[in-house]
Design an enzyme around this catalytic site. Structure first.
Site, short mmCIF file in Angstrom:
data_model
loop_
_atom_site.label_atom_id
_atom_site.label_comp_id
_atom_site.label_asym_id
_atom_site.label_seq_id
_atom_site.Cartn_x
_atom_site.Cartn_y
_atom_site.Cartn_z
N LYS A 125 12.53 4.11 -25.39
CA LYS A 125 11.78 3.19 -24.51
C LYS A 125 10.98 2.25 -25.40
CE LYS A 125 10.98 2.25 -20.18
NZ LYS A 125 11.83 2.38 -18.98
N GLY A 164 16.03 -3.69 -19.34
CA GLY A 164 14.80 -4.19 -18.72
C GLY A 164 13.94 -3.08 -18.15
N ASP A 165 12.76 -3.41 -17.77
CA ASP A 165 11.84 -2.53 -17.04
C ASP A 165 10.82 -3.47 -16.43
OD1 ASP A 165 11.07 0.50 -16.71
OD2 ASP A 165 9.18 -0.44 -17.23
N SER A 376 23.76 0.85 -16.55
CA SER A 376 23.68 0.28 -17.90
C SER A 376 24.74 0.93 -18.79
CB SER A 376 22.30 0.54 -18.52
OG SER A 376 21.39 -0.43 -18.10
P1 NDP Z 1 9.36 -5.26 -11.75
O1 NDP Z 1 8.54 -5.87 -12.80
O2 NDP Z 1 10.56 -5.97 -11.25
O3 NDP Z 1 8.45 -4.93 -10.48
C1 NDP Z 1 7.31 -4.13 -10.57
C2 NDP Z 1 6.62 -4.14 -9.23
O4 NDP Z 1 5.56 -3.19 -9.24
C3 NDP Z 1 5.99 -5.48 -8.90
O5 NDP Z 1 5.98 -5.66 -7.51
C4 NDP Z 1 4.57 -5.29 -9.45
O6 NDP Z 1 3.61 -6.14 -8.85
C5 NDP Z 1 4.31 -3.85 -9.07
N1 NDP Z 1 3.31 -3.25 -9.94
C6 NDP Z 1 3.31 -3.18 -11.28
N2 NDP Z 1 2.20 -2.58 -11.72
C7 NDP Z 1 1.48 -2.27 -10.62
C8 NDP Z 1 0.24 -1.65 -10.40
N3 NDP Z 1 -0.50 -1.20 -11.42
N4 NDP Z 1 -0.20 -1.49 -9.12
C9 NDP Z 1 0.56 -1.94 -8.10
N5 NDP Z 1 1.73 -2.55 -8.24
C10 NDP Z 1 2.19 -2.71 -9.47
O7 NDP Z 1 9.75 -3.80 -12.28
P2 NDP Z 1 10.91 -2.84 -11.83
O8 NDP Z 1 11.15 -2.98 -10.37
O9 NDP Z 1 12.05 -3.02 -12.77
O10 NDP Z 1 10.28 -1.42 -12.14
C11 NDP Z 1 9.49 -0.70 -11.20
C12 NDP Z 1 9.43 0.76 -11.60
O11 NDP Z 1 10.75 1.31 -11.64
C13 NDP Z 1 8.83 1.04 -12.97
O12 NDP Z 1 8.15 2.29 -12.93
C14 NDP Z 1 10.07 1.17 -13.85
O13 NDP Z 1 9.80 1.94 -14.99
C15 NDP Z 1 10.98 1.89 -12.90
N6 NDP Z 1 12.40 1.79 -13.22
C16 NDP Z 1 13.03 0.57 -13.29
C17 NDP Z 1 14.38 0.51 -13.56
C18 NDP Z 1 15.12 -0.77 -13.52
O14 NDP Z 1 16.36 -0.74 -13.61
N7 NDP Z 1 14.48 -1.91 -13.38
C19 NDP Z 1 15.16 1.72 -13.86
C20 NDP Z 1 14.43 2.96 -13.68
C21 NDP Z 1 13.10 2.96 -13.41
P3 NDP Z 1 3.15 -7.49 -9.61
O15 NDP Z 1 4.29 -8.43 -9.41
O16 NDP Z 1 1.89 -7.87 -8.91
O17 NDP Z 1 2.94 -7.11 -11.04
#
Ligand code: NDP
Length: 444
Positions: A125, A164-165, A376
């Site tokens: 990571k 990505g994440d 992926s």
């Molecule tokens: P994005 O950046 O696309 O979206 C994140 C979302 O969560 C946004 O709506 C963001 O709001 C919100 N967010 C972030 N931090 C906070 C916070 N502290 N409090 C409230 N809302 C918050 O990320 P992803 O959708 O890719 O990832 C979301 C989760 O899924 C993460 O935990 C990631 O590790 C996990 N994940 C993602 C994968 C992927 O393929 N993308 C794979 C496996 C797990 P704002 O826009 O306001 O920041």
């Protein structure tokens, strides 16, 4: 003191000030207690001590210049945690909260998640404390180029393949890939989540959200139930949340609430996903805007209130520790039956305990959100073979992987006498393959 407690105590002593890493390690090692009891040879080989220690941690400086000419310096991280079953694989997170503790918790989880997919990928990571919010495209590009100018020497298609994440989507992967290709002069599958015109896979964008829903669907099916008519809350409004919402709706569920880090929207009539996508994916605007555009929708400042809305199924898809004990209690009081973790570690240890006691079907992140990394790995397979599979083919593979992860963790929980405890089941099922490989490799 028993083996697991001793390893946890030592881990906390050697890694102070890393609360998220402690939390993830505690959850994982607690689930492995029955395994180490059955396998005394693991203690002799110090297997858990080696398992919780990253193979390599890379920390670096990321200097970049903004549009006004001001110089900024961010921290860059890549934790190459475990390569026993394949090259390191795991996302990059760009968010101001990123620190070593968060990257290590994510990396540790990633080892088991990747193993659960059944595909040959190790765990890693990375990321940066860079905040992409409010930056121009040019500033994002400059940052990504500077980040890759250091990272390129540590990664490779057979060594370490980031993705990505949070804060790293298609745009960022494009800039990172462009810089890697320029420095290394090779067009290979060194990153996943790439655009379709330069080696990406169909379904990768949708994969984590769709995969989550495929797993919850299987859990429902095994209980002779389905998504049809269910009320669902999806937290977040990013990549995972949007595609979880899309697939749940297509199966007949009503998603009534979503949030971003400022607040949540509640739309009794069901979220209009086209409006949400326009706001979050195209305009990169705040979710508040949804309530301005959709009649009847309410906007509430702050996130926590979302968990007080009654629902059958809760899908936390934003970030770590979104659901604490109080939020879990509110969900249980309002009748939640299923919780599927789309985000990584969105439920605190206390929150998990509340769900366990209430008999909620709890599908933990490392299993429920494995669809992203699984796809992926399918992207890596297509890159190596110079192939391009159809949407239907990748989607079919993704669904079959999610269904088999569900049954593997269910079976592992039964085999080790903790039936229905999917936290333990996922940890055990993921760990066994990694443990076998580590034992086979000797003390390395
Ligand atoms: P994005 O950046 O696309 O979206 C994140 C979302 O969560 C946004 O709506 C963001 O709001 C919100 N967010 C972030 N931090 C906070 C916070 N502290 N409090 C409230 N809302 C918050 O990320 P992803 O959708 O890719 O990832 C979301 C989760 O899924 C993460 O935990 C990631 O590790 C996990 N994940 C993602 C994968 C992927 O393929 N993308 C794979 C496996 C797990 P704002 O826009 O306001 O920041």
């Amino acid at each position: 003191m028993n083996y697991v407690d001793r390893v946890l105590e030592e881990l906390k002593r050697k890694n102070p000030n890393e609360p998220e890493f402690h939390q993830a390690a505690t959850e994982i090692l607690n689930g492995l207690r029955p395994v180490v009891e059955r396998h005394p040879e693991y203690e002799k080989a110090a297997l858990l001590e080696r398992f919780v220690e990253p193979e390599r941690v890379i920390l670096f400086r990321v200097p970049w210049v903004d549009d006004a000419g001001a110089v900024h310096v961010n921290k860059g991280y890549r934790v190459q945690f475990n390569s026993a079953i394949g090259p390191y694989k795991g996302g990059l997170r760009f968010h101001p909260s990123v620190n070593l503790s968060i990257i290590k918790f994510l990396g540790l989880e990633q080892i088991l998640k990747n193993s659960l997919t059944g595909l040959p990928i190790g765990g890693g990571k990375g990321g940066s404390d860079f905040d992409p919010k409010g930056k121009t495209d040019n500033e994002i590009m400059k940052f990504c180029q500077s980040f890759m100018t250091e990272l390129y020497r540590h990664i490779g298609q057979d060594t370490d393949v980031p993705a990505g994440d949070i804060g790293v989507g298609g745009r960022e992967i494009g800039y990172l890939f462009g810089q890697y290709k320029r420095i290394r002069d090779e067009h290979v599958g060194v990153l996943t989540g790439r655009g379709l015109s330069y080696g990406g896979s169909l379904v990768r964008t949708e994969a984590t959200g769709y995969g989550l829903i495929y797993m919850v669907e299987e859990a429902l099916r095994c209980r002779k139930d389905s998504f049809a008519g269910k009320t669902v809350i999806v937290s977040g409004s990013g990549n995972v949340a949007i595609y979880a919402c899309e697939k749940a709706q297509s199966l007949g569920a009503k998603v009534v609430a979503m949030y971003d880090s400022n607040g949540y929207v509640y739309d009794k009539a069901g979220i209009k996903l086209d409006v949400m996508k326009q706001i979050k994916e195209k305009e990169r605007a705040r979710i508040k805007e949804y309530a301005n555009r959709v009649k009847g929708a309410e906007y509430h400042e702050g996130c926590k209130g979302i968990w007080t809305i009654p629902c059958d199924i809760a899908l936390p898809c934003a970030t770590q520790n979104e659901i604490d004990e109080k939020s879990a209690e509110a969900l249980v009081k309002n009748g939640v039956k299923y919780v599927g973790e789309g985000a990584n570690m969105p439920t605190t240890l206390e929150g998990i305990e509340v769900f366990r006691k209430a008999g909620v079907v709890f599908l933990p992140a490392k299993a429920a959100n494995a669809g992203g990394v699984a796809t992926s790995a399918l992207e890596m397979a297509q890159s190596s073979g110079r192939l391009f599979w159809s949407f239907e083919e990748v989607d079919r593979k993704l669904k079959s992987i999610m269904v088999s992860i569900y049954h593997n963790m269910d079976n592992a929980a039964r085999e080790y006498g903790v039936e229905g405890d999917y936290v333990a089941g996922a940890n055990i099922a993921g760990f066994m393959k990694v443990a076998d490989a580590m034992m086979a490799h000797g003390i390395v």
